[in-house]
Design a protein around this motif. Sequence first.
Motif, PDB file in Angstrom:
ATOM      1  N   ALA A 197      33.449  44.996  24.120  1.00  0.00           N
ATOM      2  CA  ALA A 197      33.216  45.832  22.938  1.00  0.00           C
ATOM      3  C   ALA A 197      34.265  46.929  22.830  1.00  0.00           C
ATOM      4  CB  ALA A 197      31.812  46.429  22.995  1.00  0.00           C
ATOM      5  N   ARG A 198      34.654  47.497  23.967  1.00  0.00           N
ATOM      6  CA  ARG A 198      35.692  48.535  23.934  1.00  0.00           C
ATOM      7  C   ARG A 198      37.022  47.948  23.464  1.00  0.00           C
ATOM      8  NH1 ARG A 198      39.315  51.455  27.971  1.00  0.00           N
ATOM      9  NH2 ARG A 198      39.554  53.517  27.060  1.00  0.00           N
ATOM     10  N   SER A 199      37.332  46.743  23.891  1.00  0.00           N
ATOM     11  CA  SER A 199      38.562  46.101  23.435  1.00  0.00           C
ATOM     12  C   SER A 199      38.535  45.883  21.926  1.00  0.00           C
ATOM     13  CB  SER A 199      38.754  44.759  24.156  1.00  0.00           C
ATOM     14  OG  SER A 199      38.998  44.941  25.521  1.00  0.00           O
ATOM     15  N   VAL A 200      37.387  45.419  21.421  1.00  0.00           N
ATOM     16  CA  VAL A 200      37.253  45.206  19.976  1.00  0.00           C
ATOM     17  C   VAL A 200      37.431  46.518  19.224  1.00  0.00           C
ATOM     18  CG1 VAL A 200      35.618  44.581  18.155  1.00  0.00           C
ATOM     19  CG2 VAL A 200      35.815  43.153  20.191  1.00  0.00           C
ATOM     20  N   ARG A 201      36.801  47.567  19.713  1.00  0.00           N
ATOM     21  CA  ARG A 201      36.888  48.856  19.018  1.00  0.00           C
ATOM     22  C   ARG A 201      38.301  49.426  19.067  1.00  0.00           C
ATOM     23  NH1 ARG A 201      32.034  52.688  20.705  1.00  0.00           N
ATOM     24  NH2 ARG A 201      32.800  53.795  18.872  1.00  0.00           N
ATOM     25  N   ASN A 202      38.983  49.290  20.193  1.00  0.00           N
ATOM     26  CA  ASN A 202      40.363  49.770  20.273  1.00  0.00           C
ATOM     27  C   ASN A 202      41.278  48.973  19.362  1.00  0.00           C
ATOM     28  OD1 ASN A 202      41.244  51.936  22.492  1.00  0.00           O
ATOM     29  ND2 ASN A 202      39.395  50.908  23.195  1.00  0.00           N
ATOM     30  N   MET A 375      40.283  50.991  34.354  1.00  0.00           N
ATOM     31  CA  MET A 375      39.343  50.904  35.471  1.00  0.00           C
ATOM     32  C   MET A 375      38.224  51.925  35.320  1.00  0.00           C
ATOM     33  SD  MET A 375      42.151  50.490  38.541  1.00  0.00           S
ATOM     34  CE  MET A 375      40.933  50.608  39.862  1.00  0.00           C
ATOM     35  N   TYR A 376      38.590  53.135  34.918  1.00  0.00           N
ATOM     36  CA  TYR A 376      37.594  54.196  34.701  1.00  0.00           C
ATOM     37  C   TYR A 376      36.595  53.801  33.621  1.00  0.00           C
ATOM     38  CZ  TYR A 376      36.096  58.295  31.967  1.00  0.00           C
ATOM     39  OH  TYR A 376      35.383  59.189  31.203  1.00  0.00           O
ATOM     40  N   ALA A 377      37.099  53.349  32.481  1.00  0.00           N
ATOM     41  CA  ALA A 377      36.216  52.988  31.368  1.00  0.00           C
ATOM     42  C   ALA A 377      35.345  51.790  31.709  1.00  0.00           C
ATOM     43  CB  ALA A 377      37.048  52.695  30.118  1.00  0.00           C
ATOM     44  N   GLY A 378      35.857  50.887  32.537  1.00  0.00           N
ATOM     45  CA  GLY A 378      35.099  49.692  32.881  1.00  0.00           C
ATOM     46  C   GLY A 378      34.066  49.900  33.960  1.00  0.00           C
ATOM     47  N   SER A 379      34.053  51.063  34.586  1.00  0.00           N
ATOM     48  CA  SER A 379      33.121  51.285  35.696  1.00  0.00           C
ATOM     49  C   SER A 379      32.169  52.452  35.485  1.00  0.00           C
ATOM     50  CB  SER A 379      33.904  51.495  37.009  1.00  0.00           C
ATOM     51  OG  SER A 379      34.850  52.545  36.879  1.00  0.00           O
ATOM     52  N   ILE A 380      32.576  53.506  34.781  1.00  0.00           N
ATOM     53  CA  ILE A 380      31.722  54.691  34.739  1.00  0.00           C
ATOM     54  C   ILE A 380      30.485  54.479  33.870  1.00  0.00           C
ATOM     55  CG2 ILE A 380      32.962  55.828  32.817  1.00  0.00           C
ATOM     56  CD1 ILE A 380      32.437  58.477  34.472  1.00  0.00           C
ATOM     57  N   GLY A 381      30.637  53.860  32.698  1.00  0.00           N
ATOM     58  CA  GLY A 381      29.472  53.599  31.854  1.00  0.00           C
ATOM     59  C   GLY A 381      28.485  52.654  32.514  1.00  0.00           C
ATOM     60  N   PRO A 382      28.956  51.506  33.045  1.00  0.00           N
ATOM     61  CA  PRO A 382      28.046  50.615  33.761  1.00  0.00           C
ATOM     62  C   PRO A 382      27.370  51.274  34.964  1.00  0.00           C
ATOM     63  CG  PRO A 382      30.031  49.435  33.160  1.00  0.00           C
ATOM     64  CD  PRO A 382      30.266  50.866  32.803  1.00  0.00           C
ATOM     65  N   LEU A 383      28.100  52.139  35.685  1.00  0.00           N
ATOM     66  CA  LEU A 383      27.494  52.836  36.821  1.00  0.00           C
ATOM     67  C   LEU A 383      26.384  53.772  36.348  1.00  0.00           C
ATOM     68  CD1 LEU A 383      27.367  53.655  39.800  1.00  0.00           C
ATOM     69  CD2 LEU A 383      29.237  55.277  39.358  1.00  0.00           C
ATOM     70  N   LEU A 384      26.637  54.490  35.266  1.00  0.00           N
ATOM     71  CA  LEU A 384      25.624  55.397  34.723  1.00  0.00           C
ATOM     72  C   LEU A 384      24.353  54.637  34.370  1.00  0.00           C
ATOM     73  CD1 LEU A 384      24.992  58.310  33.457  1.00  0.00           C
ATOM     74  CD2 LEU A 384      25.629  57.221  31.302  1.00  0.00           C
ATOM     75  N   ILE A 385      24.499  53.504  33.674  1.00  0.00           N
ATOM     76  CA  ILE A 385      23.329  52.723  33.264  1.00  0.00           C
ATOM     77  C   ILE A 385      22.613  52.157  34.484  1.00  0.00           C
ATOM     78  CG2 ILE A 385      22.615  50.638  32.022  1.00  0.00           C
ATOM     79  CD1 ILE A 385      24.916  51.196  30.054  1.00  0.00           C
ATOM     80  N   ALA A 386      23.384  51.753  35.511  1.00  0.00           N
ATOM     81  CA  ALA A 386      22.786  51.133  36.687  1.00  0.00           C
ATOM     82  C   ALA A 386      21.959  52.112  37.507  1.00  0.00           C
ATOM     83  CB  ALA A 386      23.871  50.516  37.561  1.00  0.00           C
ATOM     84  N   ILE A 387      22.268  53.411  37.463  1.00  0.00           N
ATOM     85  CA  ILE A 387      21.518  54.387  38.261  1.00  0.00           C
ATOM     86  C   ILE A 387      20.434  55.088  37.458  1.00  0.00           C
ATOM     87  CG2 ILE A 387      23.525  54.790  39.755  1.00  0.00           C
ATOM     88  CD1 ILE A 387      23.948  57.464  38.341  1.00  0.00           C
ATOM     89  N   THR A 388      20.254  54.674  36.187  1.00  0.00           N
ATOM     90  CA  THR A 388      19.313  55.361  35.295  1.00  0.00           C
ATOM     91  C   THR A 388      18.043  54.544  35.097  1.00  0.00           C
ATOM     92  OG1 THR A 388      21.140  56.410  34.107  1.00  0.00           O
ATOM     93  CG2 THR A 388      19.006  56.356  33.007  1.00  0.00           C
TER      94      THR A 388
END
Length: 450
Positions: A197-202, A375-388
């Motif tokens: 989705a980020r690739s599509v939006r960019n 790498m940052y964009a591909g990991s921080i959002g998924p990490l946030l969702i995974a710990i919530t």
Amino acid sequence: MTMSAPTVPDDTAASGATTPGAPASEAPSSDASSSDASSNDAASPEDRPAAARPRVSARGLLRATGGPRYAVALLVDSFGNGLLRPFLLLYGIAVLHLSAPTAGAAMTVGIIAGLAATPFAGRWLDTGARSTVVAAAMLIRVLGTVLLLAAPAGSVALFTAGALFLGIGNQTMPTAHSALIATIAKGRERDAASAAARSVRNAGMGLGALAATAGLAGGPTAMRWLAVGTGFSFLGSASLAWSVRIRAESTPATAADVRSGPGPALHTLLVANIMYVFCVNVPEIALPLILVKLLHASPAWAAGIFVTNTALVVAFQVPVTIFLARWPRSVALAASGLVIATSYGGFLLASDLGHSYAAAAVAGVSVLCTFGEIMYAGSIGPLLIAITPPQVLGRTLGRFQLSNGVGLAISPTVITVLASHGSAALWLPLAAGTLAAAWSVRRLSENEQT
């Protein structure tokens, strides 16, 4: 986009998502979901087997990103964003004849209002709403563009009101979009879907910006037509997003849930994110400043770096995110901080080269910085969702967007002030801060729930 979503055993069902008209056979089993969740909770991260490189399929990725209509909605929405968003300041100056400080202050009001709206969007999401919130975030920007078009020359009030509604939509859209993806896909499939989705939006924003750049030669009249095109793109994308009709099964959050949330892990991640997000403004602010002001290079270098950054994100966001799936998300996030900090050191060394080579060296190092950003964009959002916990996902995403907004808001001032004291004064503190942030998040995957 032909890249596909990873298939992770026992963790690929779109649990909690409901789409009107879907066959019953496609609905996830709540018993199976509960069983999977309990087994995941029982095993600590150290006990879980190392993640193999996930397999991918184009159909799976399309489904995980919301389906064809939602993918088109994202592309149309981001194209409209690219038409006007980078040139909103110019619209206020060239079309409405406002002074630069006045137009800038109005845009700041819009950003602040948008950040203030994210907690309300988060609470709405926690009621189970998904595509409706996405559509609302897109639709409210239609009102913003209408106000811009209705504003006569010199109208500070209408320009401010237009910037305000655009700001609300721009800040709440990422929160709503992330919640929708988290409802459709789970585990590493969700990570790849977010990357796609980020690739599509960019890609959409890049195409919109190119179209707008070509049209700017037409002067104020052309800019008004750009605003018209922006409004229609937002209207069309909102209609498509609403038609998807995705909801989550609402799990009422208790007062204890709201207070605890993901606990200390969330606070650590949000603070670290403020430092991480500086890398997003490096191609737009720091590098043009260094190249033009300190190195006296042609502005074409800065433009070329920005275009290259966008192209790399579009091309590599999905494959890099899938590659990182073999490691815990917090390890991938910490590694991204190391890559970003290394690129900051590279910029410092490149700036000390002779004028004949410095600009080219900076451009070369910017590729490394872009991969750190990917790498940052591909990991921080998924990490946030995974710990919530799911019952407070909306509120947590709202707080994360607030953290993003704070970082993006303060970074231009910090970057320009530091750069005024020289290249070392800019890059050394940024590198040290990013390394500290990377160290702080390295073990947060121990708190993952999904």
